[in-house]
Every structure is written in structure tokens, then in C-alpha cells.
Scaffold this active site. Structure first.
Site, PDB file in Angstrom:
ATOM      1  N   LEU A  92      -9.391 -50.082  42.548  1.00  0.00           N
ATOM      2  CA  LEU A  92      -9.599 -49.876  43.987  1.00  0.00           C
ATOM      3  C   LEU A  92      -9.676 -51.201  44.739  1.00  0.00           C
ATOM      4  CD1 LEU A  92     -12.204 -46.944  44.011  1.00  0.00           C
ATOM      5  CD2 LEU A  92      -9.753 -46.806  44.479  1.00  0.00           C
ATOM      6  N   GLU A 134     -14.816 -50.682  34.071  1.00  0.00           N
ATOM      7  CA  GLU A 134     -15.986 -50.828  34.956  1.00  0.00           C
ATOM      8  C   GLU A 134     -16.971 -51.861  34.410  1.00  0.00           C
ATOM      9  OE1 GLU A 134     -15.564 -49.702  37.805  1.00  0.00           O
ATOM     10  OE2 GLU A 134     -13.892 -48.439  37.210  1.00  0.00           O
ATOM     11  N   HIS A 137     -15.946 -55.270  35.285  1.00  0.00           N
ATOM     12  CA  HIS A 137     -16.295 -55.638  36.665  1.00  0.00           C
ATOM     13  C   HIS A 137     -17.690 -56.260  36.739  1.00  0.00           C
ATOM     14  CE1 HIS A 137     -13.179 -54.384  39.440  1.00  0.00           C
ATOM     15  NE2 HIS A 137     -13.087 -53.171  38.933  1.00  0.00           N
TER      16      HIS A 137
HETATM   17 ZN    ZN Z   1     -11.540 -51.826  39.155  1.00  0.00          ZN
END
Ligand code: ZN
Length: 166
Positions: A92, A134, A137
Site C-alpha cells: 500500500l 508486515e 515493515h
Molecule cells: Zn507493505
């Protein structure tokens, strides 16, 4: 419901190591709910807190078609991993870009839930891939960091043309 603003590459917060969460309070619950709503509104299957400008070890995931299998990971750690699998990913924070990298096929993680209780989860397939994406991240790592040097250079050129003007 509050929709949060998603940070776009090359926002420097995406490269930071996120801080561990120590307060499992109502503020955390509200943040998790807002992150989940933001992820669904953006049509994503995972969202990590640095992506909305909060450098803390928090991620939400839902890979289900019906969007009814919410998974919340706080201070997650991969404690076991096995095998290798090709994975075509997007993010995203890097809109309109997809590329193929390699991930572990199967992983086991340890994390806390929103109340602070510790749990373990073993998975493979898309869930294992999404959790690796994730958790990366939360360490300031983007999926494009797993590309070969040449492909990363191509990505950087692409991003200069396509993302830095947004
Ligand atoms: Zn991502």
C-alpha cells in the site's frame, strides 16, 4: 471510524526500526481498529503502523475474501522458518508496483494480542507471506529491498517517475 493517511515510498518513516509496544491500553485498541478500517478501505490484506506514520511494532492482517478474519500482531517475532517460495507482492506504500521476491514457505511467529497476551501462530501460504511482509515493515524493510540489485535500481528509477510527484 477514522481513516488514516497511508505514507508513500520514499517516506523516511518506512525505513525506520519501529519501537516495541509496552502499553496495551484503549489507545492501542483504537489505533488497531483505525488501522484495520484503513486497510480495508485501501483494499489491502495487511498494514503496519509505520505505514500510517506511527513507528511502533503493530500490524493488522486479513487475507480472507469476506474480510472477517482479522489478525492483530503486536511486537511480532519470527521464531521458526522453513522452505522457500516465490511471492509476487505489492504494498500500500508503493502503489501500482508489483514484483516477485522469495519468502519463507512456512513460519512460526510469537506476538502479543491487543490485551497484551502472548500467542504463537504457525502458518504457510499467503498468510505466512503476508506476515513476513508486515513484520519486515516493523524493521524498516520493504518488499523491494528483497529484489536483486539490478531490479532494485530499476524500481528506484520507476519510483522517481511515478511516486515522488504524488
Ligand atoms: Zn507493505
Amino acid at each position: 471510524m477514522t481513516l488514516l493517511n497511508i505514507r508513500i515510498y520514499p517516506d523516511p518513516i518506512l525505513k525506520e526500526e519501529a519501537a516495541e509496544v509496552s502499553d496495551f491500553d484503549s489507545k492501542l485498541s483504537k489505533l488497531l481498529d483505525d488501522m484495520y478500517d484503513t486497510m480495508l478501505a485501501a483494499d489491502g490484506i495487511g498494514l503496519a503502523a509505520p505505514q500510517i506514520g506511527i513507528s511502533k511494532k503493530i500490524a493488522v492482517i486479513d487475507i480472507s475474501e469476506d474480510r472477517d478474519q482479522r489478525l492483530e500482531l503486536i511486537n511480532p517475532k519470527i521464531v521458526w522458518q522453513d522452505g522457500q517460495v516465490p511471492s509476487e507482492e505489492g504494498c500500500l506504500s508503493i502503489p501500482q508496483y508489483r514484483d516477485k521476491i522469495k519468502r519463507f514457505k512456512e513460519i512460526k511467529i510469537e506476538a502479543h494480542d491487543r490485551k497484551g497476551a502472548k500467542f504463537e501462530l504457525q502458518s504457510d501460504g499467503l498468510l505466512a507471506i503476508c506476515m513476513q511482509h508486515e513484520i519486515d515493515h516493523l524493521h524498516g524493510i520493504l518488499f523491494v529491498d528483497h529484489l536483486s540489485r539490478l531490479k532494485r535500481e530499476l524500481f528506484k528509477r520507476w519510483s522517481k517517475r511515478n511516486l515522488e510527484e504524488i
